[in-house]
Write a protein that holds these residues in place. Structure first.
Motif, PDB file in Angstrom:
ATOM      1  N   THR A  17      75.613  12.835 -58.763  1.00  0.00           N
ATOM      2  CA  THR A  17      75.167  14.124 -59.305  1.00  0.00           C
ATOM      3  C   THR A  17      73.812  14.513 -58.721  1.00  0.00           C
ATOM      4  N   PHE A  18      72.855  13.580 -58.718  1.00  0.00           N
ATOM      5  CA  PHE A  18      71.538  13.877 -58.151  1.00  0.00           C
ATOM      6  C   PHE A  18      71.622  14.150 -56.655  1.00  0.00           C
ATOM      7  N   PHE A  19      72.463  13.422 -55.946  1.00  0.00           N
ATOM      8  CA  PHE A  19      72.651  13.651 -54.510  1.00  0.00           C
ATOM      9  C   PHE A  19      73.168  15.070 -54.271  1.00  0.00           C
ATOM     10  N   LEU A  20      74.169  15.491 -55.055  1.00  0.00           N
ATOM     11  CA  LEU A  20      74.732  16.833 -54.891  1.00  0.00           C
ATOM     12  C   LEU A  20      73.720  17.920 -55.251  1.00  0.00           C
ATOM     13  N   LEU A  21      72.921  17.689 -56.292  1.00  0.00           N
ATOM     14  CA  LEU A  21      71.870  18.651 -56.629  1.00  0.00           C
ATOM     15  C   LEU A  21      70.830  18.741 -55.513  1.00  0.00           C
ATOM     16  N   GLY A  22      70.513  17.599 -54.894  1.00  0.00           N
ATOM     17  CA  GLY A  22      69.589  17.596 -53.764  1.00  0.00           C
ATOM     18  C   GLY A  22      70.132  18.429 -52.610  1.00  0.00           C
ATOM     19  N   LEU A  23      71.432  18.281 -52.328  1.00  0.00           N
ATOM     20  CA  LEU A  23      72.057  19.094 -51.275  1.00  0.00           C
ATOM     21  C   LEU A  23      72.004  20.578 -51.618  1.00  0.00           C
ATOM     22  N   LYS A  24      72.277  20.900 -52.881  1.00  0.00           N
ATOM     23  CA  LYS A  24      72.225  22.296 -53.314  1.00  0.00           C
ATOM     24  C   LYS A  24      70.830  22.877 -53.126  1.00  0.00           C
ATOM     25  N   SER A  25      69.803  22.105 -53.464  1.00  0.00           N
ATOM     26  CA  SER A  25      68.436  22.619 -53.349  1.00  0.00           C
ATOM     27  C   SER A  25      68.059  22.868 -51.893  1.00  0.00           C
ATOM     28  N   GLN A  26      68.643  22.117 -50.965  1.00  0.00           N
ATOM     29  CA  GLN A  26      68.335  22.300 -49.548  1.00  0.00           C
ATOM     30  C   GLN A  26      68.901  23.609 -48.999  1.00  0.00           C
ATOM     31  N   LYS A  27      69.883  24.170 -49.664  1.00  0.00           N
ATOM     32  CA  LYS A  27      70.503  25.408 -49.199  1.00  0.00           C
ATOM     33  C   LYS A  27      69.851  26.649 -49.804  1.00  0.00           C
ATOM     34  N   GLY A  28      68.913  26.460 -50.715  1.00  0.00           N
ATOM     35  CA  GLY A  28      68.248  27.592 -51.352  1.00  0.00           C
ATOM     36  C   GLY A  28      67.149  28.167 -50.481  1.00  0.00           C
ATOM     37  N   LYS A  29      66.410  29.086 -51.057  1.00  0.00           N
ATOM     38  CA  LYS A  29      65.260  29.665 -50.367  1.00  0.00           C
ATOM     39  C   LYS A  29      64.227  30.058 -51.411  1.00  0.00           C
ATOM     40  N   PRO A  30      62.976  30.267 -50.997  1.00  0.00           N
ATOM     41  CA  PRO A  30      61.943  30.655 -51.963  1.00  0.00           C
ATOM     42  C   PRO A  30      62.257  32.019 -52.571  1.00  0.00           C
ATOM     43  N   LYS A  31      61.677  32.270 -53.736  1.00  0.00           N
ATOM     44  CA  LYS A  31      61.918  33.527 -54.443  1.00  0.00           C
ATOM     45  C   LYS A  31      61.340  34.729 -53.702  1.00  0.00           C
ATOM     46  N   GLY A  32      60.217  34.528 -52.998  1.00  0.00           N
ATOM     47  CA  GLY A  32      59.581  35.631 -52.298  1.00  0.00           C
ATOM     48  C   GLY A  32      58.771  36.515 -53.225  1.00  0.00           C
ATOM     49  N   LEU A  33      58.289  37.608 -52.686  1.00  0.00           N
ATOM     50  CA  LEU A  33      57.483  38.542 -53.465  1.00  0.00           C
ATOM     51  C   LEU A  33      58.379  39.499 -54.242  1.00  0.00           C
ATOM     52  N   VAL A  34      57.949  39.829 -55.453  1.00  0.00           N
ATOM     53  CA  VAL A  34      58.638  40.800 -56.291  1.00  0.00           C
ATOM     54  C   VAL A  34      57.609  41.858 -56.671  1.00  0.00           C
ATOM     55  N   ASP A  35      57.817  43.067 -56.213  1.00  0.00           N
ATOM     56  CA  ASP A  35      56.863  44.155 -56.446  1.00  0.00           C
ATOM     57  C   ASP A  35      55.454  43.769 -56.005  1.00  0.00           C
ATOM     58  N   GLY A  36      55.352  43.086 -54.881  1.00  0.00           N
ATOM     59  CA  GLY A  36      54.059  42.730 -54.310  1.00  0.00           C
ATOM     60  C   GLY A  36      53.387  41.518 -54.922  1.00  0.00           C
ATOM     61  N   GLN A  37      54.033  40.855 -55.881  1.00  0.00           N
ATOM     62  CA  GLN A  37      53.454  39.667 -56.503  1.00  0.00           C
ATOM     63  C   GLN A  37      54.429  38.500 -56.381  1.00  0.00           C
ATOM     64  N   LEU A  38      53.914  37.286 -56.655  1.00  0.00           N
ATOM     65  CA  LEU A  38      54.778  36.112 -56.667  1.00  0.00           C
ATOM     66  C   LEU A  38      55.781  36.255 -57.810  1.00  0.00           C
ATOM     67  N   ALA A  39      56.992  35.738 -57.603  1.00  0.00           N
ATOM     68  CA  ALA A  39      58.054  35.838 -58.609  1.00  0.00           C
ATOM     69  C   ALA A  39      57.648  35.137 -59.899  1.00  0.00           C
ATOM     70  N   ASP A  40      58.205  35.606 -60.999  1.00  0.00           N
ATOM     71  CA  ASP A  40      57.998  34.998 -62.304  1.00  0.00           C
ATOM     72  C   ASP A  40      58.592  33.585 -62.306  1.00  0.00           C
ATOM     73  N   CYS A  41      58.036  32.716 -63.116  1.00  0.00           N
ATOM     74  CA  CYS A  41      58.506  31.333 -63.182  1.00  0.00           C
ATOM     75  C   CYS A  41      59.826  31.163 -63.929  1.00  0.00           C
ATOM     76  N   GLY A  42      60.186  32.070 -64.775  1.00  0.00           N
ATOM     77  CA  GLY A  42      61.403  31.902 -65.556  1.00  0.00           C
ATOM     78  C   GLY A  42      61.166  30.982 -66.749  1.00  0.00           C
ATOM     79  N   ALA A  43      62.257  30.598 -67.409  1.00  0.00           N
ATOM     80  CA  ALA A  43      62.159  29.842 -68.661  1.00  0.00           C
ATOM     81  C   ALA A  43      62.011  28.334 -68.473  1.00  0.00           C
TER      82      ALA A  43
END
Length: 148
Positions: A17-43
């Motif tokens: 499970t941890f190995f698969l989650l690690g693979l999933k995280s490698q395919k993501g990307k940063p949130k980037g800017l939202v309306d000129g600011q860093l993205a919200d952190c979420g819950a």
């Protein structure tokens, strides 16, 4: 099945499970800017940001340095720069065991650099992103304000 066999299979399932989650995280990307600011952190408690104005437990102070100094500190602490412009930088950090990827994002904001550090997958980070920002701050030197 005896207790040892059950424990063996639990360890195998958790590891996969941890190995698969690690693979999933490698395919993501940063949130980037939202309306000129860093993205919200979420819950989830796996993110800190100097622009997290609605969630005090996730706030870290901005960096009092130039963007070049902040980039150098990120690289010196193990970050790999993935996006680099005059006013925005993103970098990744990868954990050793399961290869989880975390993002650090920097945004130039006048005479400070706003910073966001967050995990791509999972819920808790056991304080790793706060520690990473503290390490970047320490790398920059004593001219920065202390962490909140």
């Amino acid at each position: 099945m005896n207790l040892i066999e059950i424990l063996f299979w639990v360890v195998v399932i958790v590891s996969v499970t941890f190995f698969l989650l690690g693979l999933k995280s490698q395919k993501g990307k940063p949130k980037g800017l939202v309306d000129g600011q860093l993205a919200d952190c979420g819950a989830a408690p796996n993110c800190v940001s100097s622009e997290a104005d609605t969630q005090p437990e996730k706030v870290v102070p901005p960096l009092r340095c130039t963007m070049a100094e902040a980039k150098a500190a990120v690289q010196a602490t193990g970050g790999i720069i993935t996006t680099d412009s005059d006013d925005y930088v993103s970098a990744t950090y990868m954990s050793k065991l399961f290869k989880f990827v975390d993002d650090v994002e920097l945004r130039k904001d006048g005479d400070v650099v706003q910073i966001r550090s967050s995990s791509r997958v999972g819920y808790s980070d056991r304080g790793m992103n706060r520690k990473r920002v503290a390490a970047i701050r320490a790398q920059l030197g004593a001219n920065l304000p202390p962490e909140v």
